[in-house]
Scaffold this motif. Structure first.
Motif, PDB file in Angstrom:
ATOM      1  N   PHE A   1       0.806  -1.102  -0.142  1.00  0.00           N
ATOM      2  CA  PHE A   1       0.014   0.083   0.125  1.00  0.00           C
ATOM      3  C   PHE A   1       0.783   1.304   0.083  1.00  0.00           C
ATOM      4  CE2 PHE A   1      -1.513   3.533   2.519  1.00  0.00           C
ATOM      5  CZ  PHE A   1      -2.771   3.665   1.805  1.00  0.00           C
ATOM      6  N   GLY A   2       0.366   2.149  -0.993  1.00  0.00           N
ATOM      7  CA  GLY A   2       1.188   3.516  -0.787  1.00  0.00           C
ATOM      8  C   GLY A   2       1.295   4.433  -1.998  1.00  0.00           C
ATOM      9  N   PHE A   3       2.121   5.226  -2.104  1.00  0.00           N
ATOM     10  CA  PHE A   3       2.239   6.107  -3.360  1.00  0.00           C
ATOM     11  C   PHE A   3       3.583   6.059  -3.962  1.00  0.00           C
ATOM     12  CE2 PHE A   3      -1.057   7.821  -0.470  1.00  0.00           C
ATOM     13  CZ  PHE A   3      -2.210   8.175  -1.318  1.00  0.00           C
ATOM     14  N   VAL A   4       3.557   5.332  -5.104  1.00  0.00           N
ATOM     15  CA  VAL A   4       4.801   5.014  -5.615  1.00  0.00           C
ATOM     16  C   VAL A   4       5.382   6.010  -6.670  1.00  0.00           C
ATOM     17  CG1 VAL A   4       6.360   3.023  -6.675  1.00  0.00           C
ATOM     18  CG2 VAL A   4       4.596   2.522  -4.813  1.00  0.00           C
ATOM     19  N   ASP A   5       6.623   6.319  -6.554  1.00  0.00           N
ATOM     20  CA  ASP A   5       7.118   7.243  -7.792  1.00  0.00           C
ATOM     21  C   ASP A   5       7.639   6.160  -9.043  1.00  0.00           C
ATOM     22  OD1 ASP A   5       8.511   8.776  -9.409  1.00  0.00           O
ATOM     23  OD2 ASP A   5       9.672   9.651  -7.808  1.00  0.00           O
ATOM     24  N   THR A   6       6.776   6.123 -10.169  1.00  0.00           N
ATOM     25  CA  THR A   6       6.926   5.368 -11.096  1.00  0.00           C
ATOM     26  C   THR A   6       8.400   5.413 -11.759  1.00  0.00           C
ATOM     27  OG1 THR A   6       4.774   5.447 -11.408  1.00  0.00           O
ATOM     28  CG2 THR A   6       6.063   4.266 -13.486  1.00  0.00           C
ATOM     29  N   SER A   7       9.046   6.705 -11.834  1.00  0.00           N
ATOM     30  CA  SER A   7      10.179   6.975 -12.227  1.00  0.00           C
ATOM     31  C   SER A   7      11.202   6.344 -11.696  1.00  0.00           C
ATOM     32  CB  SER A   7      10.465   8.298 -12.488  1.00  0.00           C
ATOM     33  OG  SER A   7      10.549   8.804 -11.053  1.00  0.00           O
ATOM     34  N   LYS A   8      11.118   5.605 -10.375  1.00  0.00           N
ATOM     35  CA  LYS A   8      12.175   5.266  -9.669  1.00  0.00           C
ATOM     36  C   LYS A   8      12.211   3.533  -9.691  1.00  0.00           C
ATOM     37  CE  LYS A   8      13.475   9.058  -7.401  1.00  0.00           C
ATOM     38  NZ  LYS A   8      13.204   9.319  -5.976  1.00  0.00           N
ATOM     39  N   LEU A   9      11.126   3.053 -10.365  1.00  0.00           N
ATOM     40  CA  LEU A   9      11.003   1.596 -10.447  1.00  0.00           C
ATOM     41  C   LEU A   9      11.877   1.201 -11.691  1.00  0.00           C
ATOM     42  CD1 LEU A   9       7.070   1.171 -10.216  1.00  0.00           C
ATOM     43  CD2 LEU A   9       9.264   0.922  -8.477  1.00  0.00           C
ATOM     44  N   PRO A  10      12.635  -0.034 -11.519  1.00  0.00           N
ATOM     45  CA  PRO A  10      13.595  -0.392 -12.539  1.00  0.00           C
ATOM     46  C   PRO A  10      12.660  -0.700 -13.917  1.00  0.00           C
ATOM     47  CG  PRO A  10      13.484  -2.075 -10.855  1.00  0.00           C
ATOM     48  CD  PRO A  10      12.544  -1.035 -10.302  1.00  0.00           C
ATOM     49  N   VAL A  11      11.370  -1.299 -13.830  1.00  0.00           N
ATOM     50  CA  VAL A  11      10.707  -1.503 -14.971  1.00  0.00           C
ATOM     51  C   VAL A  11       9.486  -0.969 -14.937  1.00  0.00           C
ATOM     52  CG1 VAL A  11       9.518  -3.368 -16.271  1.00  0.00           C
ATOM     53  CG2 VAL A  11      11.999  -3.772 -15.305  1.00  0.00           C
ATOM     54  N   SER A  12       8.997  -0.128 -15.757  1.00  0.00           N
ATOM     55  CA  SER A  12       7.421   0.435 -15.840  1.00  0.00           C
ATOM     56  C   SER A  12       6.391  -0.810 -15.602  1.00  0.00           C
ATOM     57  CB  SER A  12       7.334   1.127 -17.115  1.00  0.00           C
ATOM     58  OG  SER A  12       5.976   1.991 -16.752  1.00  0.00           O
ATOM     59  N   PRO A  13       5.557  -0.490 -14.529  1.00  0.00           N
ATOM     60  CA  PRO A  13       4.349  -1.661 -14.550  1.00  0.00           C
ATOM     61  C   PRO A  13       3.540  -1.463 -15.592  1.00  0.00           C
ATOM     62  CG  PRO A  13       4.133   0.167 -12.927  1.00  0.00           C
ATOM     63  CD  PRO A  13       5.305   0.728 -13.659  1.00  0.00           C
ATOM     64  N   ALA A  14       3.026  -2.777 -16.024  1.00  0.00           N
ATOM     65  CA  ALA A  14       2.035  -2.982 -16.991  1.00  0.00           C
ATOM     66  C   ALA A  14       0.870  -2.610 -16.404  1.00  0.00           C
ATOM     67  CB  ALA A  14       2.236  -4.520 -17.284  1.00  0.00           C
ATOM     68  N   ASP A  15      -0.178  -2.597 -17.206  1.00  0.00           N
ATOM     69  CA  ASP A  15      -1.580  -2.276 -16.737  1.00  0.00           C
ATOM     70  C   ASP A  15      -2.103  -3.267 -15.860  1.00  0.00           C
ATOM     71  OD1 ASP A  15      -1.452   0.175 -17.761  1.00  0.00           O
ATOM     72  OD2 ASP A  15      -2.721  -0.489 -19.897  1.00  0.00           O
ATOM     73  N   ALA A  16      -1.725  -4.543 -16.175  1.00  0.00           N
ATOM     74  CA  ALA A  16      -2.325  -5.791 -15.694  1.00  0.00           C
ATOM     75  C   ALA A  16      -1.742  -5.852 -14.179  1.00  0.00           C
ATOM     76  CB  ALA A  16      -2.021  -7.027 -16.025  1.00  0.00           C
ATOM     77  N   ALA A  17      -0.431  -5.461 -13.937  1.00  0.00           N
ATOM     78  CA  ALA A  17       0.207  -5.293 -12.765  1.00  0.00           C
ATOM     79  C   ALA A  17      -0.525  -4.169 -11.733  1.00  0.00           C
ATOM     80  CB  ALA A  17       1.708  -5.076 -12.972  1.00  0.00           C
ATOM     81  N   LYS A  18      -0.668  -2.945 -12.293  1.00  0.00           N
ATOM     82  CA  LYS A  18      -1.267  -1.993 -11.814  1.00  0.00           C
ATOM     83  C   LYS A  18      -2.842  -2.399 -11.229  1.00  0.00           C
ATOM     84  CE  LYS A  18       0.722   1.919 -14.566  1.00  0.00           C
ATOM     85  NZ  LYS A  18       0.841   2.968 -14.909  1.00  0.00           N
ATOM     86  N   THR A  19      -3.524  -2.875 -11.925  1.00  0.00           N
ATOM     87  CA  THR A  19      -4.722  -3.545 -11.746  1.00  0.00           C
ATOM     88  C   THR A  19      -4.669  -4.548 -10.439  1.00  0.00           C
ATOM     89  OG1 THR A  19      -5.575  -3.150 -13.652  1.00  0.00           O
ATOM     90  CG2 THR A  19      -6.791  -4.664 -12.264  1.00  0.00           C
ATOM     91  N   ALA A  20      -3.604  -5.453 -10.292  1.00  0.00           N
ATOM     92  CA  ALA A  20      -3.226  -6.576  -9.438  1.00  0.00           C
ATOM     93  C   ALA A  20      -2.883  -5.633  -7.945  1.00  0.00           C
ATOM     94  CB  ALA A  20      -2.494  -7.412  -9.740  1.00  0.00           C
ATOM     95  N   LEU A  21      -2.173  -4.547  -8.147  1.00  0.00           N
ATOM     96  CA  LEU A  21      -1.817  -3.660  -7.178  1.00  0.00           C
ATOM     97  C   LEU A  21      -2.532  -2.631  -6.817  1.00  0.00           C
ATOM     98  CD1 LEU A  21       2.124  -3.903  -8.122  1.00  0.00           C
ATOM     99  CD2 LEU A  21       0.703  -5.286  -6.286  1.00  0.00           C
ATOM    100  N   ASN A  22      -3.783  -2.883  -6.692  1.00  0.00           N
ATOM    101  CA  ASN A  22      -5.011  -2.021  -6.244  1.00  0.00           C
ATOM    102  C   ASN A  22      -4.991  -1.011  -5.177  1.00  0.00           C
ATOM    103  OD1 ASN A  22      -5.610  -3.801  -4.481  1.00  0.00           O
ATOM    104  ND2 ASN A  22      -7.876  -4.149  -5.039  1.00  0.00           N
ATOM    105  N   MET A  23      -3.907  -1.639  -3.986  1.00  0.00           N
ATOM    106  CA  MET A  23      -3.980  -0.619  -3.097  1.00  0.00           C
ATOM    107  C   MET A  23      -2.442   0.311  -3.083  1.00  0.00           C
ATOM    108  SD  MET A  23      -6.165  -1.160  -1.129  1.00  0.00           S
ATOM    109  CE  MET A  23      -5.543  -0.424   0.479  1.00  0.00           C
ATOM    110  N   ILE A  24      -2.068   0.218  -4.470  1.00  0.00           N
ATOM    111  CA  ILE A  24      -0.543   1.069  -4.608  1.00  0.00           C
ATOM    112  C   ILE A  24      -1.135   2.117  -6.082  1.00  0.00           C
ATOM    113  CG2 ILE A  24       1.628   1.309  -5.694  1.00  0.00           C
ATOM    114  CD1 ILE A  24       2.316  -1.478  -4.366  1.00  0.00           C
ATOM    115  N   LYS A  25      -0.755   3.341  -5.588  1.00  0.00           N
ATOM    116  CA  LYS A  25      -1.154   4.480  -6.449  1.00  0.00           C
ATOM    117  C   LYS A  25       0.353   4.591  -7.203  1.00  0.00           C
ATOM    118  CE  LYS A  25      -3.518   7.822  -8.135  1.00  0.00           C
ATOM    119  NZ  LYS A  25      -4.524   7.446  -9.266  1.00  0.00           N
ATOM    120  N   PHE A  26       0.394   4.883  -8.694  1.00  0.00           N
ATOM    121  CA  PHE A  26       1.623   4.852  -9.257  1.00  0.00           C
ATOM    122  C   PHE A  26       1.532   6.326  -9.476  1.00  0.00           C
ATOM    123  CE2 PHE A  26       1.024   0.465  -9.469  1.00  0.00           C
ATOM    124  CZ  PHE A  26       2.082  -0.247  -9.251  1.00  0.00           C
ATOM    125  N   LEU A  27       2.465   7.194  -9.415  1.00  0.00           N
ATOM    126  CA  LEU A  27       2.518   8.639  -9.570  1.00  0.00           C
ATOM    127  C   LEU A  27       3.738   8.943 -10.408  1.00  0.00           C
ATOM    128  CD1 LEU A  27       1.640   9.950  -6.205  1.00  0.00           C
ATOM    129  CD2 LEU A  27       0.234   9.629  -8.124  1.00  0.00           C
TER     130      LEU A  27
END
Length: 110
Positions: free
Chosen positions: A84-110
């Motif tokens: 759960f949380g607010f994650v800075d997408t630019s800090k991730l090694p790989v950009s999350p796919a739409d399916a991953a974003k849906t599965a991680l429904n308690m994480i907001k990608f900013l």
């Protein structure tokens, strides 16, 4: 329980956009179940499933909160995983796919 201290060569990456709003869960991950980088490290920001396997699909469980060194591991390490949380997408090694974003429904990608 065996515990050791090792310095990882680089500074830790903060994957969070807002540091005070997040929840981590400890997940036991087997060295053989996950994909490590060339230095034997599971990097912060890696999307994993509930077994520790690196994924970027609908089976995503959470995001590795900080680098975990498996070099001196006895086979299994406890990995802090953000669920759960607010994650800075630019800090991730790989950009999350739409399916991953849906599965991680308690994480907001900013």
């Amino acid at each position: 329980m065996r515990q050791s201290t090792t310095t990882i060569g680089s500074s830790q990456v903060n994957i969070l956009k807002y540091s005070q709003y997040f929840l981590n869960e400890d997940l036991k991950v087997a060295k053989t179940a996950t994909t490590l980088n060339a230095n034997g490290i599971l990097p912060a920001g890696t999307i994993i499933d509930s077994t520790g396997k690196v994924v970027n699909d609908g089976t995503a469980y959470g995001i590795v909160y900080e680098d975990v060194n498996f070099n001196n591991s006895m086979g299994t390490e406890v990995v802090p995983v953000t669920i759960f949380g607010f994650v800075d997408t630019s800090k991730l090694p790989v950009s999350p796919a739409d399916a991953a974003k849906t599965a991680l429904n308690m994480i907001k990608f900013l």
